[in-house]
Design an enzyme around this catalytic site. Structure first.
Site, short mmCIF file in Angstrom:
data_model
loop_
_atom_site.label_atom_id
_atom_site.label_comp_id
_atom_site.label_asym_id
_atom_site.label_seq_id
_atom_site.Cartn_x
_atom_site.Cartn_y
_atom_site.Cartn_z
N SER A 7 0.80 -1.22 0.00
CA SER A 7 0.00 0.00 0.00
C SER A 7 0.84 1.28 0.00
O SER A 7 0.34 2.33 -0.37
CB SER A 7 -0.92 0.02 1.22
OG SER A 7 -0.15 -0.13 2.40
N ASP A 294 -3.63 7.53 8.27
CA ASP A 294 -4.52 6.54 8.88
C ASP A 294 -3.69 5.60 9.75
O ASP A 294 -2.53 5.89 10.05
CB ASP A 294 -5.37 5.81 7.83
CG ASP A 294 -4.55 4.89 6.93
OD1 ASP A 294 -3.35 4.65 7.23
OD2 ASP A 294 -5.09 4.38 5.94
N HIS A 297 -0.56 4.37 7.49
CA HIS A 297 0.06 5.07 6.36
C HIS A 297 0.34 6.54 6.63
O HIS A 297 -0.52 7.24 7.17
CB HIS A 297 -0.86 4.97 5.13
CG HIS A 297 -1.24 3.57 4.78
ND1 HIS A 297 -2.46 3.03 5.11
CD2 HIS A 297 -0.54 2.59 4.18
CE1 HIS A 297 -2.50 1.77 4.71
NE2 HIS A 297 -1.35 1.47 4.15
#
Ligand SMILES: *[C@@H]1O[C@H](CO)[C@@H](O)[C@H](O)[C@H]1NC(C)=O
Ligand SMILES: *[C@@H]1O[C@H](CO)[C@@H](O)[C@H](O)[C@H]1NC(C)=O
Ligand SMILES: *[C@@H]1O[C@H](CO)[C@@H](O)[C@H](O)[C@H]1NC(C)=O
Ligand SMILES: *[C@@H]1O[C@H](CO)[C@@H](O)[C@H](O)[C@H]1NC(C)=O
Ligand SMILES: *[C@@H]1O[C@H](CO)[C@@H](O)[C@H](O)[C@H]1NC(C)=O
Ligand SMILES: *[C@@H]1O[C@H](CO)[C@@H](O)[C@H](O)[C@H]1NC(C)=O
Ligand SMILES: *[C@@H]1O[C@H](CO)[C@@H](O)[C@H](O)[C@H]1NC(C)=O
Ligand SMILES: *[C@@H]1O[C@H](CO)[C@@H](O)[C@H](O)[C@H]1NC(C)=O
Length: 346
Positions: A7, A294, A297
């Site tokens: 990600s 978040d 991240h």
């Protein structure tokens, strides 16, 4: 430039997978709010590290490899997928390293048809291969258990590193020469991990040890590959230390908050998702004040600082080269001057 990873590097490949949002999609607001103003699938409020590189190199921002509208691979491709693991058994939902490697081979075949053998070989030799992978393997490995012995950790690290080494060698065999490795982040400092392991503020120590074991092994392997494989060039970006420093000393770097996420709910804003379904969450008013967007991240603002270190930083952050040096490196000149050195030695 060819991009592999999880990600941290995914520009939205998972949007094209038949999986639910829980299984790894950032296709709902407020993801993307700062830069794109809509959720692109990137797990941040804006651009990611590979996007900044693309801009520095004069390329457009990344489109997912899986986007059917994306057919031009002459400037590269981004195969990264949120939740991607090195080990195939770890996460069946997203694009693990093997699958990403398979897609890369398809791109090599397409380019060969399009450009011919010689030009494709040259393109692959001159391209930069950037990767960020392994973090998810370790988060799955620990799965709420802090009771893992160091020998068990080392054994697992060896398997993950063994697979990364194999994949790197395959790319080399296909013609790749310039590799940029981002090491695994400070897992124990991620808001989610602090919440899961009931941290009272400190980064979760055994996760830091686990990530460090991986990062030491990765650095050693890269160093060996440069010796073992003719023309192999690399850089190691110490994402772990750079991000940990910001999480632990936010004000030193112009942030206000280094522990809580900007977006999310519960302890450290890391127990409920960020905008996910009906889960309650809070959103900070200025993401630029936060290290983490978040639970897992960084914010775009944090990435923008890291990318500057990586692009033109010095030896303690990225070694033996920085990204600009690696990107600008002319492999053919490099290889022929090595040959001349050998002749001189003879
Ligand atoms: C997508 O996944 C669902 C649930 O696993 C399945 O029922 C459906 O057939 C899949 N759709 C496609 C197009 O593969
Ligand atoms: C974590 O462990 C629990 C209990 O052992 C298990 O039910 C769960 O499936 C595991 N989760 C993952 C992601 O492996
Ligand atoms: C932790 O691991 C040790 C050694 O394997 C074991 O003796 C102990 O019972 C474990 N503790 C917990 C809480 O699982
Ligand atoms: C790669 O990972 C698999 C598990 O998915 C493991 O069995 C294998 O030994 C690993 N390969 C290397 C070279 O370490
Ligand atoms: C964290 O605290 C909760 C609630 O007290 C407990 O159920 C859980 O096992 C703890 N987790 C760890 C990893 O210690
Ligand atoms: C490099 O070569 C040495 C000597 O053959 C070998 O022991 C080592 O495992 C190789 N390293 C890698 C990463 O392939
Ligand atoms: C790298 O070195 C510079 C100057 O020597 C220092 O300011 C910086 O904090 C160091 N960075 C890391 C990640 O250690
Ligand atoms: C590093 O690169 C950034 C972004 O291109 C630029 O703003 C900065 O001035 C550069 N720093 C140095 C020391 O070259």
């Amino acid at each position: 430039m060819f991009v592999f990873g999880d990600s941290l590097f995914d520009p939205g490949n998972n949007n094209f997978l038949n999986i639910s949002a829980t299984q790894g999609k950032a296709n709902y607001p407020p993801y993307g709010e700062t830069f794109f103003h809509y959720p692109t699938g990137r797990f941040s409020d804006g651009r990611l590290i590979p996007d900044f590189f693309a801009s520095f190199a004069g390329l457009p921002l990344w489109r997912p490899y899986l986007d059917p509208a994306n057919h031009n691979f002459v400037v590269g491709a981004n195969f990264a997928s949120a939740g991607a693991c090195v080990l195939v058994e770890n996460n069946p939902n997203t694009l693990n390293l093997q699958i990403q490697l398979g897609f890369f081979k398809e791109v090599v075949n397409l380019l060969t048809q399009q450009l011919g053998d010689t030009d494709t070989k040259k393109l692959l030799r001159e391209a930069t291969y950037i990767s960020s992978i392994g973090g998810v393997d370790y988060m799955i490995f620990v799965n709420s258990s802090s009771n893992i012995t160091e020998p068990a950790m080392q054994e697992y690290v060896n398997i993950v590193i063994g697979n990364i080494t194999e994949a790197t060698k395959e790319i080399y065999e296909l013609g790749g020469r310039k590799f940029a490795f981002q090491n695994v982040g400070p897992l124990g400092c991620y808001p989610h991990m602090k919440a899961e392991f009931n941290s009272t503020g400190e980064c979760v120590q055994f996760l830091q040890i686990l990530a460090t074991m991986h990062n030491n092994a990765l650095a050693k392997v890269a160093e060996e590959l440069e010796i073992n494989l003719s023309g192999f060039k690399y850089l190691m970006f110490d994402f772990f230390t750079s991000l940990m420093d910001r999480a632990n000393n936010p004000t030193k770097h112009g942030f206000k908050v280094g522990d809580n996420a900007c977006c999310g709910g519960g302890v450290y804003h890391a127990q409920n998702g960020c905008g996910f379904l009906t889960e309650e969450y809070e959103l900070c008013s200025d993401p630029n004040e936060f290290v983490f967007w978040d639970a897992y991240h960084p914010t775009e603002h944090c990435y923008s600082q890291l990318v500057e270190l990586l692009w033109n930083g010095t030896g303690n952050v990225t070694w033996p080269l920085n990204m600009k040096q690696l990107y600008d490196l002319d492999i053919d000149t490099e290889v022929s001057s090595q040959n001349i050195d050998l002749l001189d030695d003879a």
